[in-house]
Enzyme design. Structure first.
Site, PDB file in Angstrom:
ATOM      1  N   SER A 159      14.694  59.673  61.336  1.00  0.00           N
ATOM      2  CA  SER A 159      14.916  58.298  61.499  1.00  0.00           C
ATOM      3  C   SER A 159      14.606  58.103  63.062  1.00  0.00           C
ATOM      4  O   SER A 159      13.439  58.178  63.504  1.00  0.00           O
ATOM      5  CB  SER A 159      16.276  57.923  61.185  1.00  0.00           C
ATOM      6  OG  SER A 159      16.653  56.468  61.383  1.00  0.00           O
ATOM      7  N   HIS A 161      17.230  56.358  52.551  1.00  0.00           N
ATOM      8  CA  HIS A 161      17.117  56.617  53.977  1.00  0.00           C
ATOM      9  C   HIS A 161      17.956  58.015  54.146  1.00  0.00           C
ATOM     10  O   HIS A 161      17.466  58.841  54.830  1.00  0.00           O
ATOM     11  CB  HIS A 161      17.328  55.573  54.901  1.00  0.00           C
ATOM     12  CG  HIS A 161      16.678  55.769  56.264  1.00  0.00           C
ATOM     13  ND1 HIS A 161      15.510  55.929  56.708  1.00  0.00           N
ATOM     14  CD2 HIS A 161      17.553  55.915  57.664  1.00  0.00           C
ATOM     15  CE1 HIS A 161      15.651  55.967  57.955  1.00  0.00           C
ATOM     16  NE2 HIS A 161      16.557  56.125  58.347  1.00  0.00           N
ATOM     17  N   ASP A 162      18.761  57.744  53.755  1.00  0.00           N
ATOM     18  CA  ASP A 162      20.056  58.830  54.110  1.00  0.00           C
ATOM     19  C   ASP A 162      19.487  60.343  53.371  1.00  0.00           C
ATOM     20  O   ASP A 162      20.060  61.238  53.954  1.00  0.00           O
ATOM     21  CB  ASP A 162      21.252  58.809  53.351  1.00  0.00           C
ATOM     22  CG  ASP A 162      22.242  58.213  54.418  1.00  0.00           C
ATOM     23  OD1 ASP A 162      21.924  58.070  55.566  1.00  0.00           O
ATOM     24  OD2 ASP A 162      23.602  57.930  53.799  1.00  0.00           O
ATOM     25  N   ARG A 179      28.760  48.370  60.833  1.00  0.00           N
ATOM     26  CA  ARG A 179      28.455  49.598  59.844  1.00  0.00           C
ATOM     27  C   ARG A 179      28.434  49.634  58.387  1.00  0.00           C
ATOM     28  O   ARG A 179      27.599  50.028  57.755  1.00  0.00           O
ATOM     29  CB  ARG A 179      29.887  50.722  59.975  1.00  0.00           C
ATOM     30  CG  ARG A 179      29.704  52.090  59.274  1.00  0.00           C
ATOM     31  CD  ARG A 179      28.695  52.854  59.617  1.00  0.00           C
ATOM     32  NE  ARG A 179      28.533  54.066  59.160  1.00  0.00           N
ATOM     33  CZ  ARG A 179      27.760  54.951  59.348  1.00  0.00           C
ATOM     34  NH1 ARG A 179      26.496  54.656  59.936  1.00  0.00           N
ATOM     35  NH2 ARG A 179      27.787  56.202  58.832  1.00  0.00           N
ATOM     36  N   ASP A 194      13.312  55.444  50.107  1.00  0.00           N
ATOM     37  CA  ASP A 194      13.745  54.860  51.506  1.00  0.00           C
ATOM     38  C   ASP A 194      13.171  53.615  51.488  1.00  0.00           C
ATOM     39  O   ASP A 194      12.149  53.406  51.744  1.00  0.00           O
ATOM     40  CB  ASP A 194      13.223  55.959  52.509  1.00  0.00           C
ATOM     41  CG  ASP A 194      13.631  55.526  53.840  1.00  0.00           C
ATOM     42  OD1 ASP A 194      14.391  54.314  54.067  1.00  0.00           O
ATOM     43  OD2 ASP A 194      13.456  56.319  54.927  1.00  0.00           O
TER      44      ASP A 194
END
Lengths: 376, 376
Positions: free
Chosen positions: A153, A351-352, A223, A318
């Site tokens: 990232s 994405h994680d 968040r 992602d």
């Protein structure tokens, strides 16, 4: 191959007295960088691997702290003896970036000019500034050239920027879940997160430290937004679906759905330890990163100076930095006849995924690092 | 075919004295519904079309108000003489739902019990409750059966629910950009939006009316989040890209990128006219909608009672309610041997496409409505 943790680690700190000029034109007079190292620098000093962190991580890449054993490094599954980045062969460095809130100089630090926390006066730093600061740390550690610089990232953006800013100082660039620049949608999500922080009355224009408050509510919402973009729709469906925590609808606004409970918990937890000014600053660094901009938006030209070899990895699910964005980088590298390996991992986690230990992904990184020395 | 606007329109209001029982078990003692009509009900009373609105719209579907000519109806391009829903043939009704903030009874209205605005005490209503209230309005207007009930997004959910709740009272269901139930990701976005409102200190637990404030900051963030999900990544890239409003990066947190400026403007504008309690309530109605839930999550069983004919339309770039979700409904209808036309429009605009006048989409709706009487 037996693989394990690096075990207990101790963060270190280095003070830099020479001012650092920033992309904004501002200067940081003197500053400190927190870092950790795993493994040993060999006699040739050519086995160093720099791991760059993304938005909310730190120098604590691997291992545990003796006094806080629950704090496992954020990429512990990737870095360790026998792990894909094998600390029996590599000297691995994690560094907390300038402006972050885990020990390196940032908005919470005391400004030498005012004697009070920088707060809103801490300058906006860029990916390029971080790389410059990292290069100075390398100088002080006696590392002229990294075997590899690696990140996921925003961390991958730093690795990529190393190949442009210091082409002679990086052997391999390992860029995972990267984009060459944020899209309008990416920027939009960042701006909403910042709006949540800015509109929290406890933010006090960024100078909340002296007020004895922190803008937790804003940070919590920020968040929660970010978290949604890190996960795929499918992964959320799989993990939570429409499961209720209550026997039936409660016709109110409590956390009735499991996904609400999870997100709120993540938001609460994050707001307990992360600094709001750092959140603003790092999301802005994300927005600003765009190496092609200085080259008429031609990414191939931007990467013309690169000399490194590349491993680029993306994940099919992602949607934040989709495989398409990685392919732009691969294409630009091929335009420059760079040596690039590219893999699109069919993983459901969004994405994680770059933080998870998908066996195909880890096998790939392991294999790449196995050959790093042959191709230095 | 010459097409035009319905011209100046006048909203109407109807009061209902009979209490309405809600899905939650609560009751609304008496209430008012605002509505507008376009065209004329024919002698057979069989040409009525009900248009249901989504989150932030109202009964003002088409035309303009003489005293506020800038307020064009939200689906004006769809409804009017010669338009796809042709008011020369159809008697079209737009109704503001219970709990909304455009004239129908909602959280801003005075509670007959306390003499003060309902605020937080206004009950959470559901799609099914809205349909019940709409059916009562139809009764009072002398409409036993709608030629069609139509809507986009949450409006489409109401149209679908009509086919289950009042199968004999609806000839055609026109459901655009629909999902049979929110995904975990959809719920997550709603919950973050609500978190932004709940954490605004001007929210006062929902009873802000008496405090002389409204939770604008929270509503603004909520709208910004929502807005991102209405647009596709591609549409945002096309419309804004990374264009700057400043000659170069300003190294601050102002609206430097065009997309930031746009989103903030949309958020500001929305927070000026929309009610925060209504936002909470309508997003909850979205979360709760799940007709299959009462049938062991079997959508085909849930739709077994339906007698209507269906037009279902989705848009390829809609990542909020993707075509896949529409296809679930189409499949469930086919399982029940219902007459269903389905179209996936290749449009770049995301979820918002249902409000735009893409010629293929409008031609399709027009053709469908042209044949409505033949298949009543």
């Amino acid at each position: 191959m037996q693989s394990g943790s690096v075990g207990f680690v101790t963060p270190q700190s280095m003070r830099f007295e020479e001012p650092l000029g920033l992309a904004s034109g501002a200067r940081i007079a003197d500053y400190e960088l927190c870092y950790e190292t795993y493994g040993s620098l060999n006699a040739a000093r050519d086995n160093a691997v720099l791991i760059c962190h993304a938005l909310n991580a730190s120098h604590h890449v691997a291992g545990r702290y003796a006094d806080r054993p629950e704090q496992v490094g954020w990429w512990d599954n990737m870095v360790g003896p026998g792990r894909p980045v094998d600390t029996r062969r590599f000297f691995v460095i994690g560094v907390n970036n300038l402006g972050s809130c885990f020990g390196s100089t940032g908005p919470m630090s005391t400004s030498p000019t005012t004697g009070r926390p920088y707060g809103a006066s801490f300058p906006v730093v860029t990916v390029e500034d971080w790389v410059d600061a990292q290069a100075r740390l390398a100088d002080r550690l006696g590392i002229r050239r990294f075997a590899a610089v690696m990140g996921g990232s925003l961390g991958a953006m730093q690795a990529l920027s190393w190949t442009i800013q210091y082409p002679e100082r990086i052997g391999h660039c390992v860029a995972i879940a990267i984009t060459p620049r944020l899209s309008a949608q990416n920027i939009a999500f960042n701006d909403v997160a910042r709006a949540a922080i800015h509109s929290d009355p406890d933010f006090h224009g960024g100078d909340y430290y002296s007020k004895g408050v922190v803008p937790k509510a804003g940070l919590r919402v920020a968040r929660m937004i970010g978290h949604i973009t890190y996960l795929s729709d499918d992964a959320m469906a799989e993990k939570f679906g429409r499961s209720l925590r209550t026997p039936d609808y409660a016709f109110g606004y409590g956390a009735e759905f499991e996904v609400e409970s999870y997100l709120r918990y993540q938001g609460d937890k994050f707001s307990e330890y992360f600094d709001a000014n750092t959140y603003l600053l790092i999301t802005r660094a994300l927005d600003y990163f765009d190496p092609a901009a200085a080259h008429g938006n031609d990414l191939s030209e931007a990467l013309a100076a690169a000399r490194a070899r590349f491993l680029v990895v993306s994940f099919t699910s992602d949607w934040r930095f989709s495989p398409e964005r990685s392919r732009e980088i691969v294409k630009a590298l091929l335009d420059n006849r760079r040596d690039v390996s590219y893999a699109e991992i069919d993983a459901p986690h969004g994405h994680d995924a770059f933080l998870l230990d998908d066996p195909r992904y880890h096998a790939l990184v392991r294999a790449y690092f196995d050959g790093v020395f042959e191709r230095l």
